[in-house]
Design a protein around this motif. Sequence first.
Motif, mmCIF file in Angstrom:
data_model
loop_
_atom_site.group_PDB
_atom_site.id
_atom_site.type_symbol
_atom_site.label_atom_id
_atom_site.label_comp_id
_atom_site.label_asym_id
_atom_site.label_seq_id
_atom_site.Cartn_x
_atom_site.Cartn_y
_atom_site.Cartn_z
ATOM 1 N N PRO A 117 0.813 -1.222 0.000
ATOM 2 C CA PRO A 117 0.000 0.000 0.000
ATOM 3 C C PRO A 117 0.846 1.272 0.000
ATOM 4 N N SER A 118 1.981 1.239 0.696
ATOM 5 C CA SER A 118 2.854 2.409 0.725
ATOM 6 C C SER A 118 3.500 2.637 -0.631
ATOM 7 N N GLN A 119 3.886 1.562 -1.302
ATOM 8 C CA GLN A 119 4.460 1.690 -2.641
ATOM 9 C C GLN A 119 3.448 2.314 -3.598
ATOM 10 N N LEU A 120 2.211 1.848 -3.523
ATOM 11 C CA LEU A 120 1.153 2.401 -4.373
ATOM 12 C C LEU A 120 0.975 3.896 -4.121
ATOM 13 N N ALA A 121 0.822 4.252 -2.858
ATOM 14 C CA ALA A 121 0.550 5.651 -2.499
ATOM 15 C C ALA A 121 1.700 6.554 -2.899
ATOM 16 N N LEU A 122 2.933 6.134 -2.610
ATOM 17 C CA LEU A 122 4.084 6.984 -2.895
ATOM 18 C C LEU A 122 4.314 7.126 -4.396
ATOM 19 N N THR A 123 4.075 6.067 -5.157
ATOM 20 C CA THR A 123 4.221 6.155 -6.615
ATOM 21 C C THR A 123 3.228 7.146 -7.198
ATOM 22 N N LEU A 124 1.988 7.079 -6.745
ATOM 23 C CA LEU A 124 0.972 8.013 -7.247
ATOM 24 C C LEU A 124 1.284 9.446 -6.848
ATOM 25 N N ARG A 125 1.855 9.640 -5.661
ATOM 26 C CA ARG A 125 2.161 10.985 -5.179
ATOM 27 C C ARG A 125 3.397 11.550 -5.877
ATOM 28 N N ALA A 126 4.503 10.807 -5.839
ATOM 29 C CA ALA A 126 5.773 11.338 -6.324
ATOM 30 C C ALA A 126 5.922 11.247 -7.833
ATOM 31 N N VAL A 127 5.470 10.156 -8.435
ATOM 32 C CA VAL A 127 5.645 9.957 -9.872
ATOM 33 C C VAL A 127 4.394 10.385 -10.633
ATOM 34 N N GLY A 128 3.236 10.064 -10.069
ATOM 35 C CA GLY A 128 1.987 10.396 -10.744
ATOM 36 C C GLY A 128 1.540 11.835 -10.569
ATOM 37 N N GLY A 129 2.080 12.505 -9.544
ATOM 38 C CA GLY A 129 1.715 13.901 -9.338
ATOM 39 C C GLY A 129 0.342 14.102 -8.733
ATOM 40 N N LEU A 130 -0.306 13.033 -8.229
ATOM 41 C CA LEU A 130 -1.607 13.192 -7.593
ATOM 42 C C LEU A 130 -1.418 13.770 -6.194
ATOM 43 N N THR A 131 -2.364 14.562 -5.766
ATOM 44 C CA THR A 131 -2.318 15.101 -4.417
ATOM 45 C C THR A 131 -2.729 14.024 -3.422
ATOM 46 N N THR A 132 -2.424 14.279 -2.159
ATOM 47 C CA THR A 132 -2.824 13.339 -1.112
ATOM 48 C C THR A 132 -4.340 13.160 -1.109
ATOM 49 N N ALA A 133 -5.061 14.248 -1.305
ATOM 50 C CA ALA A 133 -6.528 14.171 -1.322
ATOM 51 C C ALA A 133 -7.026 13.311 -2.479
ATOM 52 N N GLU A 134 -6.405 13.439 -3.655
ATOM 53 C CA GLU A 134 -6.820 12.652 -4.817
ATOM 54 C C GLU A 134 -6.551 11.162 -4.596
ATOM 55 N N ILE A 135 -5.401 10.841 -4.003
ATOM 56 C CA ILE A 135 -5.075 9.437 -3.748
ATOM 57 C C ILE A 135 -6.024 8.860 -2.706
ATOM 58 N N ALA A 136 -6.296 9.642 -1.665
ATOM 59 C CA ALA A 136 -7.217 9.188 -0.627
ATOM 60 C C ALA A 136 -8.597 8.930 -1.207
ATOM 61 N N SER A 137 -9.041 9.805 -2.108
ATOM 62 C CA SER A 137 -10.341 9.638 -2.731
ATOM 63 C C SER A 137 -10.375 8.382 -3.600
ATOM 64 N N ALA A 138 -9.278 8.129 -4.319
ATOM 65 C CA ALA A 138 -9.229 6.971 -5.205
ATOM 66 C C ALA A 138 -9.339 5.670 -4.431
ATOM 67 N N PHE A 139 -8.751 5.630 -3.229
ATOM 68 C CA PHE A 139 -8.766 4.402 -2.442
ATOM 69 C C PHE A 139 -9.739 4.467 -1.271
ATOM 70 N N LEU A 140 -10.591 5.509 -1.280
ATOM 71 C CA LEU A 140 -11.689 5.623 -0.334
ATOM 72 C C LEU A 140 -11.234 5.533 1.123
ATOM 73 N N VAL A 141 -10.198 6.279 1.446
ATOM 74 C CA VAL A 141 -9.754 6.396 2.842
ATOM 75 C C VAL A 141 -9.684 7.874 3.173
ATOM 76 N N PRO A 142 -9.747 8.258 4.453
ATOM 77 C CA PRO A 142 -9.649 9.675 4.816
ATOM 78 C C PRO A 142 -8.311 10.265 4.365
ATOM 79 N N GLU A 143 -8.335 11.540 4.040
ATOM 80 C CA GLU A 143 -7.106 12.202 3.584
ATOM 81 C C GLU A 143 -6.015 12.117 4.648
ATOM 82 N N ALA A 144 -6.390 12.272 5.918
ATOM 83 C CA ALA A 144 -5.403 12.209 6.996
ATOM 84 C C ALA A 144 -4.732 10.837 7.046
ATOM 85 N N THR A 145 -5.525 9.785 6.823
ATOM 86 C CA THR A 145 -4.965 8.425 6.817
ATOM 87 C C THR A 145 -3.969 8.255 5.689
#
Length: 408
Positions: A117-145
Amino acid sequence: MDSSPTARLEDLLRTLAPQVLGVLARNHGQFDACEDAVQEALLEASQRWPTALPDNPRAWLLAVANRRLVDFYRSESARRAREERVASTDFQYSSVSEADDTLTLMFLCCHPALSAPSQLALTLRAVGGLTTAEIASAFLVPEATMGQRISRAKQGIQKAGATFSMPPASERKARLGVVLHVLYLIFNEGYAASSGPSLQREELTTEAIRLARLLVAAAPRELEATGLLSLMLLTDSRRSARALADGMPVPLADQDRSLWNREQISEGIGLLSSVLGRGAAGPYQLQAAIAAVHAEAPSAAQTDWPQILALYTVLEAVAPSPVVTLNRAVAVAMVHGPAAGLELLAGLDSALGKSHRLDAVRGHLHEMAGSLVEARAAYLAAAKKTGSLQERRYLMGKVAGLDELGSS
């Protein structure tokens, strides 16, 4: 494809994000601080560029991100020496290509010290350029999580002592496998959302394809990378036909094939043809070959199921998994009859008992066999297990249809 100014700006920022982060991380290390600096630069760009796009957007982002690094180091007096080093750095573009930097960044984000899960999130953030909010929305978890997950991932890279460089040749093939798997998971989550109101998440499939293209451009000799891109394109080509206007899923056999994207099919088959025969076919090439057989069939009735069954048999030998067996069971049913397919499903309950897909396939094969009571029970069990609202609607529709048949 959305060609609005906002969409074009978002595409530009997504493209530039890994390039800028690659330059910063290569020059300064400190991936955590560099990634934060790039995110702040991207935020400022999203506010300023709609009214005044700079002549050299990449240089602008580099300059702003570099200033953010200087501000970060100035805030900690104990790091004066590093502040001077960062502030005095003359940013000359590295002789390494931008694609190579992106590839290095992918390998870093998929470091084996991180959980999947960390690999997925970090790849989307650092390489994909998605914001934390966008990644959280995609995987249906709170932004803080999700923010905590990304923060832990960056800390994990620091603790592992990882540097911004390609892994040694002895580790590269294994690490490439992790990179490919992460892109595969991102695509699959977008193509068949595991939960939520939508059947598919186009932003994730589009991002996975973009990142796969970068990977193929940077590593053209990696046959499985090309196989994965081919698989994504061939699978995504069916996107427009997979759901009705109200979001209700349409099974492959019932899809309007005139809606399939022929450009993606042509490109996907071309990529697959370029790698098949150049070595032992890996699992992504084999899955792409299966998708190509479906893509080339003029209709569901004309699908070459014996060829698909042969490919699944090879895939199961190369990369055995319960999911592969589940899919092979469908091919067996199409070639040898539903009873033969149901026999294969009997041993999958321990591995896939919690997944709705096993029950859905079992219901389909029972329906093919005319065992309507068993089919209804299986569809109902699948509906209770799925987290996708649209999948649940479809499965309950199957239950209702069988009830009508039973009462007639």
